[in-house]
Scaffold this active site. Structure first.
Site, PDB file in Angstrom:
ATOM      1  N   HIS A  36     -72.649   3.893  64.802  1.00  0.00           N
ATOM      2  CA  HIS A  36     -72.107   5.201  65.203  1.00  0.00           C
ATOM      3  C   HIS A  36     -71.129   4.988  66.355  1.00  0.00           C
ATOM      4  O   HIS A  36     -71.076   3.902  66.936  1.00  0.00           O
ATOM      5  CB  HIS A  36     -73.250   6.109  65.686  1.00  0.00           C
ATOM      6  CG  HIS A  36     -73.891   5.572  66.928  1.00  0.00           C
ATOM      7  ND1 HIS A  36     -74.866   4.586  66.881  1.00  0.00           N
ATOM      8  CD2 HIS A  36     -73.670   5.807  68.243  1.00  0.00           C
ATOM      9  CE1 HIS A  36     -75.208   4.252  68.116  1.00  0.00           C
ATOM     10  NE2 HIS A  36     -74.499   4.983  68.975  1.00  0.00           N
ATOM     11  N   HIS A 120     -65.972   3.057  71.056  1.00  0.00           N
ATOM     12  CA  HIS A 120     -66.301   1.817  70.344  1.00  0.00           C
ATOM     13  C   HIS A 120     -67.514   2.045  69.462  1.00  0.00           C
ATOM     14  O   HIS A 120     -68.263   3.013  69.655  1.00  0.00           O
ATOM     15  CB  HIS A 120     -66.622   0.708  71.357  1.00  0.00           C
ATOM     16  CG  HIS A 120     -67.873   0.977  72.132  1.00  0.00           C
ATOM     17  ND1 HIS A 120     -67.898   1.796  73.248  1.00  0.00           N
ATOM     18  CD2 HIS A 120     -69.155   0.587  71.933  1.00  0.00           C
ATOM     19  CE1 HIS A 120     -69.131   1.881  73.699  1.00  0.00           C
ATOM     20  NE2 HIS A 120     -69.926   1.156  72.916  1.00  0.00           N
TER      21      HIS A 120
END
Ligand code: ATP
Ligand code: MG
Length: 177
Positions: A36, A120
């Site tokens: 995620h 990220h």
């Protein structure tokens, strides 16, 4: 409960990212199901606070966008590389969404996030990995790039910390226009 706000990633992208796993002895790769992009870590809250957080997030208005992952990076702590991740390309709408969420959560009583947003997707925990091995892997994958994916909602997740991996549960999806 322990909460965070993130972009869930489509299966196709999670498969590509999971395909990067391997070749780093000692790395603990994130299971495909857990991949995620965190927008805001919240942490432990009472259920009444969770309700206020949900109300605040439901009021966030932002537009959908295409998310592109390109490049590999690492985080360090106390001079040791701890985390291996795929970078999200600069994206005004992603930044805008993150700011809206930050503002909404502060209005809901959360203390401000002090750290700069560095979008990220964490791929692996690498604190047990010899640095030379890791550096070689990062270099070999520096040209990594995934097909852009459409982001049409963001998600409030709960997280249950486990011995090996946390279990994340999507609690609420919030649509983007
Ligand atoms: P573990 O802590 O057991 O390794 P985890 O990090 O996967 O598990 P959480 O700690 O619940 O699970 O974190 C959920 C998400 O929020 C992860 O993407 C994590 O990187 C991020 N996160 C956790 N703590 C912070 C923090 N203090 N600041 C920013 N992001 C955080
Ligand atoms: Mg954690």
């Amino acid at each position: 409960m322990r909460l965070f706000v993130a972009l869930a990633l489509p299966d196709s992208l999670r498969l590509v990212l999971a395909g990067l796993a391997g070749g780093v002895p000692g790395a603990r790769w994130v299971p495909a199901a857990n991949l995620h992009l965190t927008l805001r870590f919240i942490g432990e809250v009472q259920s009444w606070q969770a309700q206020e957080i949900d109300d605040a997030l439901a009021a966030v208005r932002s537009r959908g966008f295409e998310l592109s992952l390109a490049g590999i990076g690492t985080f360090e702590s106390a001079g040791r590389v701890t985390t291996l991740w795929a970078r999200a390309e600069r994206n005004e709408r992603l930044s805008h969404l993150q700011q809206k969420i930050e503002t909404a959560l502060q209005r809901a009583g959360m203390a401000p996030e002090r750290r700069r947003f560095a979008p990220h997707v964490t791929l692996a925990r690498v604190d047990q990995v010899p640095e030379a091995k890791l550096a070689r892997w990062v270099q070999a994958h520096s040209l990594f790039r995934a097909e852009p994916v459409l982001v049409e909602h963001f998600t409030l997740f709960s997280s249950q910390l486990g011995k090996e991996f946390a279990v994340y549960t999507p609690e609420v999806d919030y649509a983007l226009a």
